[in-house]
Design a protein around this motif. Structure first.
Motif, short mmCIF file in Angstrom:
data_model
loop_
_atom_site.label_atom_id
_atom_site.label_comp_id
_atom_site.label_asym_id
_atom_site.label_seq_id
_atom_site.Cartn_x
_atom_site.Cartn_y
_atom_site.Cartn_z
N LYS A 5 0.85 -1.19 0.00
CA LYS A 5 0.00 0.00 0.00
C LYS A 5 0.89 1.24 0.00
N ASP A 60 11.17 -2.54 9.83
CA ASP A 60 10.07 -1.58 9.74
C ASP A 60 10.39 -0.33 10.55
N PHE A 107 5.66 0.77 13.52
CA PHE A 107 4.73 -0.36 13.50
C PHE A 107 3.80 -0.21 12.30
N ASN A 108 3.66 -1.26 11.50
CA ASN A 108 2.85 -1.25 10.28
C ASN A 108 3.42 -0.36 9.18
N GLU A 128 -1.29 14.04 2.59
CA GLU A 128 -2.47 13.32 2.08
C GLU A 128 -2.89 13.83 0.70
N THR A 149 7.63 -5.01 15.41
CA THR A 149 7.41 -3.80 16.21
C THR A 149 8.74 -3.24 16.68
N PRO A 165 2.20 4.03 8.53
CA PRO A 165 1.16 3.01 8.66
C PRO A 165 0.01 3.21 7.68
N SER A 166 -0.26 4.46 7.30
CA SER A 166 -1.37 4.69 6.37
C SER A 166 -0.92 4.60 4.92
N VAL A 171 0.43 -2.26 19.54
CA VAL A 171 0.15 -0.93 19.03
C VAL A 171 -1.17 -1.00 18.27
N ALA A 176 -6.50 8.83 8.07
CA ALA A 176 -5.57 8.13 8.97
C ALA A 176 -4.28 8.91 9.18
N PHE A 206 5.50 7.64 18.42
CA PHE A 206 4.30 6.79 18.46
C PHE A 206 4.27 5.97 19.74
N LYS A 264 3.84 -9.49 12.46
CA LYS A 264 4.13 -8.06 12.59
C LYS A 264 5.48 -7.84 13.27
N LYS A 288 0.68 5.31 -1.02
CA LYS A 288 -0.09 6.43 -1.55
C LYS A 288 0.83 7.30 -2.41
N THR A 314 -2.44 9.64 12.64
CA THR A 314 -1.10 9.20 13.03
C THR A 314 -0.22 10.40 13.36
N ASP A 368 -3.93 -0.30 15.38
CA ASP A 368 -3.74 -0.21 13.94
C ASP A 368 -3.70 1.27 13.53
N LEU A 369 -2.52 1.73 13.21
CA LEU A 369 -2.36 3.15 12.88
C LEU A 369 -2.67 3.43 11.41
N SER A 370 -3.04 2.39 10.68
CA SER A 370 -3.27 2.62 9.26
C SER A 370 -4.68 3.12 8.98
#
Lengths: 258, 504
Positions: A39, A64, A67-68, A110, B364, A89-90, B411, B430, B460, B362, A41, B434, B413-415
């Motif tokens: 993903k 990473d 996180f995410n 964004e 972290t 993450p986004s 954590v 999002a 974070f 995941k 953007k 974040t 879900d920051l997405s």
């Protein structure tokens, strides 16, 4: 192109001028492929930026950053210049181009409006360091060789050195020894006493080798030949036989490469 | 707002001797709420390749030899400090993970020392004696291995050297030794030492599941040739070895590494086995893999992290779950430099501690700012803490950080914007959410810590470790000052306050 400055953890760093940012986009070359992140953007904007950076499109995943989040790194066609793409993450991307001179950092909000910042590297002249210029000298020497990266906190750095040297000598490789991370002089002195071995303490400041994760663990090593660095590192302490297998495999690949 | 605020709000006296931001009782409650790992000062030499005991009270480190750090002592201020217990074990001794009853020490032979002996006798400790003191009934429970030779409360009478296998017997051989690792003297007790399966570099050891106080199986993996050996051990009531049976040496993961002929195909680098000996993690083809080890030594690839990590430590097994791993890694980021010179190593050597959970796939980063600064050799305790050795970037002292990952993960879900009415009403997307979370961490670090809030991941984690009520209070008292520093930010006080509700 509009540059907007949004809140960023790096907001204290200097913003480049518009003229500078425009110059970044001035050369059109291949290398726009995106890293394999599910993903992302602002893909068009990121791709446009990568096009100007001469990516070799050899994306290697990194730990990473959040996180995410995701991070991938690729070399360019110039020694010492690499590209790293990190996503939040986004999925919002940030792109870094690192060279021995500076880090150039693009991020997008964004609405895909970019922010750009640079940070120049500056190594005090009195420091004993191994830089990209030193690396280029080795690569352009026409010889094959091996670089051994060590750190005094990792005892095997001392214990494996003779094995490394033996394997390199058997293959007529030049050996260059580099200190991986800044270390306390007292600690080095203490370890030298324990192991009765002095290792060259030029500190690693080569952006090329740092991008190749040569400081991930010590000892670490990499061979070069034919003006190129091996793709795989010789990670960890080994005996001369295993070091030899590593060197043979990578030298064969390098000598077969153009 | 940054450093000046620390001094004005908390008073300079709250800054600790070690340089870490330890928050005083006069500080606002939200400063005490934010996560600060305990730091244990290392007295003397830190040593390398730290292994952490199940209770977190001891660590084994190498400094030419392997020594023990006792972490239970305190200085006159009540802060924990280490005390070194020297031993004669060679470099990089590795405990038999799980319970630490024994430690496997390499050096020409693999010597198994009782951990209790090492604590009590230090440099006088020898590899564990094999003396059968079990009650007669208990001793009859175990089958007698062929060729077994066990001293019964008296020195074994055989000569030096004392290989004890007989023609046609199992490959069971133990040796009499005197002192630590060399020389054998007739009349000395039999020792838990293996001269067949030894190694120059990188071994690891663990107790397999199903063991109890009377009987257990130890597994040792070796790097050079990718091999493993199991040892079946029967114990006396005091935990010492009554008898030991060596199993055959087996190729480890041969079904995988034999598929190719290159160095990269054949070598699993930096291998570490799990706390129960049933999994192994190491670098294969340049990336860290986790393998399932079967009893015959064959392996199955369970995970490829896709990155190359430094050596890992597995967490202790939990029912129904796979063990997590923790490791050190470095990330690239721009950061401010305090003295004007900015070196490439400062951008790349941002080492941190990372957890990978194979149950969720995941990764972290435990990246709050006090945990930055080249953490090394992270190791898990049985109650879920992680101890890592690191250099305090302020004082340049070596310390051991005691990290409670439960304070920092999971954590959210920051997405995406959290699924609450308040969050959905407040955040359009999002990314705004974040940024609000990261800003909370920045506010906390500015007000409560002497560390510059430079890492997004760190911000974070720090924000999400705050108690929600304390967090809202922090925003209320500090938003305006933060806004003055970030006039172009679109984030309102409400954005930050709502983001507080998503923390722990």
């Amino acid at each position: 192109m509009t540059l907007s400055r949004r809140f960023s953890p790096y907001s204290r760093l200097a913003m480049p001028t518009l003229a500078f940012a425009a110059s970044v986009f001035s050369t059109q070359v291949l290398g726009s492929a995106l890293p394999p992140i599910e993903k992302i953007k602002c893909q068009d904007k990121l791709s446009d930026t990568l096009k100007t950076w001469d990516s070799a499109e050899d994306w290697r995943r990194q730990a990473d950053p959040v996180f995410n989040g995701r991070a991938f790194r690729t070399p360019t066609h110039k020694i010492g210049t690499w590209i790293e793409v990190q996503t939040s993450p986004s999925g919002l991307p940030e792109a870094y181009r690192t060279s021995s001179a500076e880090i150039l950092h693009f991020s997008w909000d964004e609405k895909c409006a970019p922010s750009v910042e640079t940070r120049a590297f500056n190594i005090p002249k009195d420091e004993k360091v191994f830089t990209d210029a030193d690396l280029e000298k080795l690569l352009k020497s026409g010889k094959a060789g091996a670089i051994y990266v060590w750190y005094p906190g990792f005892d095997f750095s001392y214990m494996a050195y003779d094995e490394f040297k033996k394997a390199a000598a058997a293959r007529h490789l030049d050996v260059t020894v580099v200190l991986g991370v800044e270390a306390n002089a007292e600690e080095i002195a203490q370890r030298e006493k324990t192991f009765k071995l002095h290792l060259d303490d030029r500190r690693l400041e080569s952006v090329e080798l740092l991008n190749r994760n040569l400081t991930l663990h010590f000892p670490n090593s990499i061979v070069y030949a034919n003006g190129k660095l091996a793709k795989v590192n010789g990670l960890g302490a080994m005996d001369a036989k295993l070091y030899g297998s590593y060197m043979d495999e990578q030298l064969k690949a390098l000598k077969g490469s153009k | 707002m940054r450093r000046t605020k620390i001094v004005s709000t908390l008073a300079a006296a709250t800054l600790p001797a070690l340089g870490f931001a330890q928050v005083s009782g006069d500080a606002p409650s939200y400063c005490r709420s934010g996560y600060q790992p305990e730091m244990i000062k290392i007295n003397g030499s830190a040593g390398a390749y730290m292994r952490v005991s199940p209770d977190g009270n001891y660590a084994i480190v190498s400094n030419g030899t392997s020594n023990i750090l006792d972490l239970t002592g305190k200085d006159s201020d009540g802060n924990r400090v280490t005390k070194e217990i020297r031993t004669r074990m060679n470099n990089e001794a590795y405990p038999v993970e799980g319970n630490w009853n024994y430690v496997a020490a390499p050096g020409g032979q693999m010597s198994f020392y009782r951990f209790k002996d090492l604590l009590e006798k230090g440099t006088e400790a020898s590899p564990g004696e094999i003396v059968d003191n079990r009650p007669a009934e208990s001793a009859q429970e175990s089958p007698k291995p062929k060729g077994r030779r066990v001293a019964k409360n008296k020195p074994a009478p055989s000569v030096t050297p004392a290989p004890t296998s007989t023609p046609g017997s199992s490959p069971y051989q133990f040796y009499q030794t005197s002192g630590q690792t060399s020389g054998q003297t007739p009349g000395e007790p039999e020792r838990f030492v293996d001269r067949e399966h030894t190694v120059q570099w990188y071994h690891s050891a663990a107790e397999l599941p199903g063991g109890d106080k009377k009987h257990a199986t130890y597994r040792v993996s070796l790097f050079s040739e990718n091999t493993m050996r199991d040892y079946e051990v029967w114990f006396n009531p005091d935990g010492s070895a009554a008898k030991v049976e060596k199993k055959p040496i087996k190729p480890l993961c041969q079904n995988i590494v034999d598929k190719g002929n290159t160095f990269s195909d054949r070598l699993i680098s930096q291998p570490i086995i799990s706390k129960d000996g049933t999994e192994m993690a190491g670098l294969w083809h340049n990336t860290t893999h986790i393998f399932k080890i079967k009893d015959d030594g064959s392996c199955e690839v369970e995970d490829d992290l896709g990155i190359s990590s430094y050596k890992v430590s597995f967490s202790y097994p939990e029912p129904g779950k796979r063990s997590k791993i923790v490791f050190t890694n470095a990330s690239m980021r721009m950061r401010a430099s305090s003295n004007g010179s900015y070196r490439p190593s400062q951008a790349f050597n941002n080492f941190g501690t990372y957890i990978y959970d194979p149950n969720t796939k995941k990764m972290t980063p435990l990246s709050i700012d006090p945990l930055r600064g080249v953490p090394n050799y992270p190791g898990w305790t049985k109650d879920g803490h992680i101890l890592a050795q690191m250099l305090d970037p302020q004082s340049r002292s070596q310390v051991i950080a005691v990290i409670n990952p439960k304070k920092l993960i999971p954590v959210p879900d920051l997405s995406q914007v959290p699924d609450t009415k308040a969050a959905k009403d407040c955040f359009q997307d999002a990314e705004t959410y974040t940024r609000a979370v990261a800003s909370l961490g920045e506010v906390w670090n500015s007000v409560c810590s002497q560390y510059n809030p430079g890492s997004r991941g760190g911000n974070f984690m720090q924000a999400l470790s705050l108690d929600p009520k304390d967090c809202v209070k922090m925003v209320h008292e500090n938003y305006q000052s933060w806004k003055d520093q970030h006039p172009s930010s679109e984030l309102s006080e409400q954005h930050l306050a709502v983001a507080c509700k998503t923390s722990h």
